[in-house]
Scaffold this motif. Structure first.
Motif, mmCIF file in Angstrom:
data_model
loop_
_atom_site.group_PDB
_atom_site.id
_atom_site.type_symbol
_atom_site.label_atom_id
_atom_site.label_comp_id
_atom_site.label_asym_id
_atom_site.label_seq_id
_atom_site.Cartn_x
_atom_site.Cartn_y
_atom_site.Cartn_z
ATOM 1 N N SER A 1 0.831 -1.200 0.000
ATOM 2 C CA SER A 1 0.000 0.000 0.000
ATOM 3 C C SER A 1 0.873 1.261 0.000
ATOM 4 O O SER A 1 0.610 2.214 -0.728
ATOM 5 N N ARG A 2 1.917 1.246 0.809
ATOM 6 C CA ARG A 2 2.829 2.387 0.855
ATOM 7 C C ARG A 2 3.551 2.565 -0.471
ATOM 8 O O ARG A 2 3.676 3.662 -0.989
ATOM 9 N N VAL A 3 4.031 1.471 -1.042
ATOM 10 C CA VAL A 3 4.698 1.537 -2.352
ATOM 11 C C VAL A 3 3.730 2.085 -3.393
ATOM 12 O O VAL A 3 4.088 2.944 -4.209
ATOM 13 N N SER A 4 2.495 1.635 -3.354
ATOM 14 C CA SER A 4 1.488 2.089 -4.306
ATOM 15 C C SER A 4 1.258 3.601 -4.204
ATOM 16 O O SER A 4 1.167 4.288 -5.221
ATOM 17 N N ARG A 5 1.172 4.109 -2.975
ATOM 18 C CA ARG A 5 0.997 5.557 -2.796
ATOM 19 C C ARG A 5 2.187 6.317 -3.376
ATOM 20 O O ARG A 5 2.019 7.356 -4.013
ATOM 21 N N CYS A 6 3.379 5.785 -3.166
ATOM 22 C CA CYS A 6 4.583 6.430 -3.696
ATOM 23 C C CYS A 6 4.601 6.395 -5.218
ATOM 24 O O CYS A 6 5.013 7.361 -5.862
ATOM 25 N N VAL A 7 4.163 5.298 -5.796
ATOM 26 C CA VAL A 7 4.095 5.191 -7.254
ATOM 27 C C VAL A 7 3.079 6.199 -7.795
ATOM 28 O O VAL A 7 3.331 6.878 -8.790
ATOM 29 N N GLN A 8 1.942 6.317 -7.111
ATOM 30 C CA GLN A 8 0.877 7.206 -7.581
ATOM 31 C C GLN A 8 1.199 8.680 -7.375
ATOM 32 O O GLN A 8 0.934 9.496 -8.250
ATOM 33 N N TYR A 9 1.749 9.026 -6.226
ATOM 34 C CA TYR A 9 1.870 10.435 -5.860
ATOM 35 C C TYR A 9 3.300 10.936 -5.703
ATOM 36 O O TYR A 9 3.533 12.132 -5.637
ATOM 37 N N GLY A 10 4.242 10.029 -5.624
ATOM 38 C CA GLY A 10 5.634 10.427 -5.450
ATOM 39 C C GLY A 10 6.341 10.580 -6.789
ATOM 40 O O GLY A 10 5.750 10.426 -7.855
ATOM 41 N N THR A 11 7.628 10.876 -6.709
ATOM 42 C CA THR A 11 8.417 11.024 -7.924
ATOM 43 C C THR A 11 9.639 10.105 -7.938
ATOM 44 O O THR A 11 10.257 9.920 -8.977
ATOM 45 N N GLY A 12 10.004 9.554 -6.811
ATOM 46 C CA GLY A 12 11.213 8.740 -6.712
ATOM 47 C C GLY A 12 11.198 7.499 -7.583
ATOM 48 O O GLY A 12 12.133 7.263 -8.353
ATOM 49 N N TYR A 13 10.154 6.695 -7.480
ATOM 50 C CA TYR A 13 10.084 5.488 -8.300
ATOM 51 C C TYR A 13 10.010 5.852 -9.775
ATOM 52 O O TYR A 13 10.634 5.208 -10.608
ATOM 53 N N ALA A 14 9.242 6.874 -10.108
ATOM 54 C CA ALA A 14 9.104 7.280 -11.504
ATOM 55 C C ALA A 14 10.454 7.656 -12.102
ATOM 56 O O ALA A 14 10.795 7.238 -13.207
ATOM 57 N N LYS A 15 11.241 8.425 -11.373
ATOM 58 C CA LYS A 15 12.571 8.800 -11.874
ATOM 59 C C LYS A 15 13.475 7.589 -11.958
ATOM 60 O O LYS A 15 14.195 7.404 -12.934
ATOM 61 N N LEU A 16 13.456 6.772 -10.943
ATOM 62 C CA LEU A 16 14.330 5.604 -10.883
ATOM 63 C C LEU A 16 13.987 4.587 -11.968
ATOM 64 O O LEU A 16 14.865 4.014 -12.590
ATOM 65 N N LEU A 17 12.735 4.374 -12.177
ATOM 66 C CA LEU A 17 12.299 3.324 -13.101
ATOM 67 C C LEU A 17 11.962 3.847 -14.482
ATOM 68 O O LEU A 17 11.491 3.104 -15.333
ATOM 69 N N GLY A 18 12.148 5.144 -14.733
ATOM 70 C CA GLY A 18 12.006 5.695 -16.069
ATOM 71 C C GLY A 18 10.596 5.963 -16.529
ATOM 72 O O GLY A 18 10.349 6.115 -17.720
ATOM 73 N N LYS A 19 9.656 6.046 -15.627
ATOM 74 C CA LYS A 19 8.279 6.352 -16.003
ATOM 75 C C LYS A 19 8.169 7.842 -16.309
ATOM 76 O O LYS A 19 8.655 8.668 -15.567
ATOM 77 N N LYS A 20 7.520 8.160 -17.401
ATOM 78 C CA LYS A 20 7.300 9.563 -17.730
ATOM 79 C C LYS A 20 6.189 10.109 -16.844
ATOM 80 O O LYS A 20 5.192 9.461 -16.623
#
Length: 93
Positions: A71-90
């Protein structure tokens, strides 16, 4: 005396100064327990799966992650920027 925020920032500087995977492995082996490293890797994998459109149940079935952590990871994926930058999501705008 340095404050906590400055010490954390220095940790980040050290991490980004590592030159290759072998240096990173050695640094994290000294810094963290094997279990901590495994848990961090599991969170990154869960983020990847969520970003691919997998459901909670699919992610839990593919890894060793609790629903609370997912659930925490999901919130970070949805609203954060760290995973997006790390994993290359636009970023979606």
């Amino acid at each position: 005396m340095e404050n906590k925020k400055e010490r954390i920032r220095e940790l980040y500087r050290l991490i980004v100064s590592l030159e290759n995977v072998e240096d990173c492995e050695a640094f994290f082996a000294d810094l963290c327990t094997q279990k901590e490293i495994e848990k961090m890797a599991e969170r990154v994998r869960a983020a990847q799966l969520l970003m691919e459109g997998k459901t909670y149940n699919q992610v839990i079935a593919q890894g060793d992650i609790s629903s609370a952590t997912l659930s925490r990871v999901s919130r970070c994926v949805q609203y954060g920027t760290g995973y997006a930058k790390l994993l290359g999501k636009k970023e979606e705008k």
